[in-house]
Design a protein around this motif. Structure first.
Motif, PDB file in Angstrom:
ATOM      1  N   SER A  47       0.838  -1.192   0.000  1.00 54.92           N
ATOM      2  CA  SER A  47       0.000   0.000   0.000  1.00 54.92           C
ATOM      3  C   SER A  47       0.874   1.243   0.000  1.00 54.92           C
ATOM      4  O   SER A  47       1.898   1.284   0.666  1.00 54.92           O
ATOM      5  N   ALA A  48       0.428   2.242  -0.738  1.00 54.18           N
ATOM      6  CA  ALA A  48       1.077   3.551  -0.733  1.00 54.18           C
ATOM      7  C   ALA A  48       0.123   4.529  -0.072  1.00 54.18           C
ATOM      8  O   ALA A  48      -1.017   4.690  -0.512  1.00 54.18           O
ATOM      9  N   THR A  49       0.570   5.171   0.982  1.00 56.33           N
ATOM     10  CA  THR A  49      -0.265   6.106   1.725  1.00 56.33           C
ATOM     11  C   THR A  49      -0.467   7.394   0.919  1.00 56.33           C
ATOM     12  O   THR A  49       0.268   7.668  -0.041  1.00 56.33           O
ATOM     13  N   PRO A  50      -1.467   8.213   1.285  1.00 56.28           N
ATOM     14  CA  PRO A  50      -1.782   9.397   0.472  1.00 56.28           C
ATOM     15  C   PRO A  50      -0.622  10.360   0.256  1.00 56.28           C
ATOM     16  O   PRO A  50      -0.579  11.060  -0.766  1.00 56.28           O
ATOM     17  N   ASP A  51       0.339  10.423   1.172  1.00 57.34           N
ATOM     18  CA  ASP A  51       1.443  11.367   1.025  1.00 57.34           C
ATOM     19  C   ASP A  51       2.435  10.977  -0.067  1.00 57.34           C
ATOM     20  O   ASP A  51       3.282  11.788  -0.454  1.00 57.34           O
ATOM     21  N   VAL A  52       2.336   9.743  -0.581  1.00 55.89           N
ATOM     22  CA  VAL A  52       3.290   9.283  -1.596  1.00 55.89           C
ATOM     23  C   VAL A  52       3.192  10.118  -2.872  1.00 55.89           C
ATOM     24  O   VAL A  52       4.202  10.383  -3.533  1.00 55.89           O
ATOM     25  N   ALA A  53       2.002  10.542  -3.229  1.00 52.65           N
ATOM     26  CA  ALA A  53       1.844  11.327  -4.465  1.00 52.65           C
ATOM     27  C   ALA A  53       2.683  12.598  -4.420  1.00 52.65           C
ATOM     28  O   ALA A  53       3.359  12.947  -5.397  1.00 52.65           O
ATOM     29  N   HIS A  90     -11.714  11.012   6.439  1.00 47.09           N
ATOM     30  CA  HIS A  90     -12.010  11.438   7.804  1.00 47.09           C
ATOM     31  C   HIS A  90     -10.795  12.090   8.460  1.00 47.09           C
ATOM     32  O   HIS A  90     -10.919  12.750   9.487  1.00 47.09           O
ATOM     33  N   ARG A  91      -9.608  11.862   7.891  1.00 47.22           N
ATOM     34  CA  ARG A  91      -8.388  12.490   8.404  1.00 47.22           C
ATOM     35  C   ARG A  91      -8.023  13.743   7.609  1.00 47.22           C
ATOM     36  O   ARG A  91      -6.969  14.340   7.810  1.00 47.22           O
ATOM     37  N   GLY A  92      -8.871  14.088   6.657  1.00 47.45           N
ATOM     38  CA  GLY A  92      -8.564  15.234   5.810  1.00 47.45           C
ATOM     39  C   GLY A  92      -7.523  14.925   4.759  1.00 47.45           C
ATOM     40  O   GLY A  92      -6.830  15.828   4.276  1.00 47.45           O
ATOM     41  N   GLN A  93      -7.407  13.642   4.381  1.00 47.11           N
ATOM     42  CA  GLN A  93      -6.418  13.233   3.386  1.00 47.11           C
ATOM     43  C   GLN A  93      -7.118  12.754   2.120  1.00 47.11           C
ATOM     44  O   GLN A  93      -8.308  12.426   2.134  1.00 47.11           O
ATOM     45  N   GLY A  94      -6.371  12.691   1.038  1.00 46.43           N
ATOM     46  CA  GLY A  94      -6.880  12.084  -0.174  1.00 46.43           C
ATOM     47  C   GLY A  94      -6.733  10.583  -0.112  1.00 46.43           C
ATOM     48  O   GLY A  94      -6.509   9.995   0.955  1.00 46.43           O
ATOM     49  N   HIS A  95      -6.826   9.948  -1.245  1.00 43.53           N
ATOM     50  CA  HIS A  95      -6.706   8.490  -1.270  1.00 43.53           C
ATOM     51  C   HIS A  95      -5.242   8.068  -1.422  1.00 43.53           C
ATOM     52  O   HIS A  95      -4.386   8.850  -1.861  1.00 43.53           O
ATOM     53  N   GLY A  96      -4.965   6.815  -1.065  1.00 37.50           N
ATOM     54  CA  GLY A  96      -3.678   6.198  -1.335  1.00 37.50           C
ATOM     55  C   GLY A  96      -3.807   5.267  -2.535  1.00 37.50           C
ATOM     56  O   GLY A  96      -4.732   5.413  -3.355  1.00 37.50           O
ATOM     57  N   TRP A  97      -2.895   4.293  -2.630  1.00 33.74           N
ATOM     58  CA  TRP A  97      -2.902   3.367  -3.765  1.00 33.74           C
ATOM     59  C   TRP A  97      -2.533   1.969  -3.302  1.00 33.74           C
ATOM     60  O   TRP A  97      -1.661   1.796  -2.434  1.00 33.74           O
TER      61      TRP A  97
END
Length: 365
Positions: A47-53, A90-97
């Protein structure tokens, strides 16, 4: 025999190594990227968390996430009998991958090569010794290579640092026992985590339509309970609640694949003419889902330190080591906090070991 010369040699062409090459190229530093073959063809998904982008955008490689599945959050059965959904929004983040790791790694390598980075496949470092103000390496498939700075991006074994006599601390014996399921069932868009008396399960959909089912368990417990054998692995899978419902196990398995998943770190993050990045710097529990993010962040932090090393300035390398130390301390505290949330099997060895896990371990410069 002619000797190839590069300012920087990077041992390992996974996400950390390729990202270092990209970050160095942006600074005008030439590097040789050495890619050793995989020991086994099975690739574990990740899994790649939203901050990876954002990290990939800084490297100019945002396209590496093309054709991977969106990952919106985690469905878990942990510390309670009631399933819980943690959505990134819910954390104010976008999606991951959810990644096809082989494809993701290849995209980063190809981007580095497209920018002129010299990459050598099916290679590895068979020997390293001081030479002048740098190093002389014996490189499989190329011969002798001289480099002023070497980068260990070779994974949890820290193969280059170990050749330099740098100790690695290992905190546990966690391993991932993994297999593919023919379809992703009810997992699309989410990772699933379910605790069990002997460890915990992770499952996620893969971009090719299959799913990955993984049991995280200590090596000795896996052997004692024969969880590394297909029949017992399947029996344990069938006995789960959330996982068996969302991803029914197949009738049979031909093999279960084992991968190192232990937490640990090198005793020193960097020294004169060398530096560690990614898993070679610190291996994190897969529970954090932060392996890719950590590798890219390390690369972006390491590149300026490497460029300074080439000019004889070690101060940025010491700052990099301080960053690693601070990060590993935060990780250990969070790891212990998360494992202590699971209190249903306090007498079981897997959970006892993590209840008393260390909360800090230094990574000095």
């Amino acid at each position: 025999m002619s000797v190839s010369r590069y300012p920087v040699a990077i041992a390992g062409a996974g996400p950390a190594g390729s990202a270092v090459a990209l970050a160095l190229h942006a600074l005008g530093v030439e590097a040789l990227l050495l890619d050793r073959p995989l020991a086994q063809p099975f690739r574990i998904g990740e899994s790649a968390t939203p901050d990876v982008a954002g990290l990939l955008d800084r490297l100019g490689a945002g396209h590496a996430l093309d054709a991977h599945l969106r990952y919106h959050g985690n469905l878990s059965l942990w510390g309670s009998e009631t399933p819980r959904l943690d959505h990134f929004l819910h954390r104010g983040q976008g999606h991951g991958w959810h990644l096809d790791r082989a494809r993701f790694d290849q995209a980063l390598r190809q981007e580095a090569m497209a920018r002129g980075v010299t990459a050598l496949g099916d290679s590895g470092v068979d020997g390293i010794a001081p030479s002048g103000d740098g190093w002389r390496l014996q490189v499989r498939g190329l011969g002798e290579v001289e480099a002023k700075v070497v980068v260990d991006a070779g994974g949890r074994r820290s193969p280059l640092a170990s050749r330099l006599g740098v100790e690695r601390h290992r905190l546990d014996r966690l391993q991932a026992l993994a297999c593919h399921a023919p379809n992703h069932g009810g997992l699309s868009g989410y990772s699933l985590v379910e605790a069990a008396p002997y460890g915990w399960w992770y499952a996620a959909a893969l971009p090719d339509g299959r799913a990955l089912a993984t049991l995280m368990v200590d090596q000795d417990l896996a052997r004692e309970q024969k969880l590394d054998q297909p029949a017992q692995f399947l029996a344990a899978w069938r006995a789960t609640r959330l996982l068996a419902e969302r991803l029914p196990p197949p009738a049979r398995l031909d093999a279960v694949h084992a991968f190192a998943a232990h937490s640990g770190c090198v005793a020193r993050a960097a020294g004169r003419g060398w530096i560690c990045v990614g898993d070679a710097l610190m291996g994190l529990d897969p529970l954090t889902s932060s392996g890719i993010s950590g590798a890219l962040g390390d690369a972006l932090a390491a590149a300026p330190a490497i460029a300074a090393m080439l000019d004889g300035d070690l101060a940025p390398a010491r700052a990099y080591a301080k960053r690693a130390d601070d990060g590993f301390r935060r990780y250990l505290a969070e790891r212990r906090r998360h494992y202590r949330q699971e209190t249903r099997w306090p007498e079981q060895p897997f959970w006892q070991r993590r209840a008393f896990a260390p909360a800090a371990l230094a990574v000095p410069a």
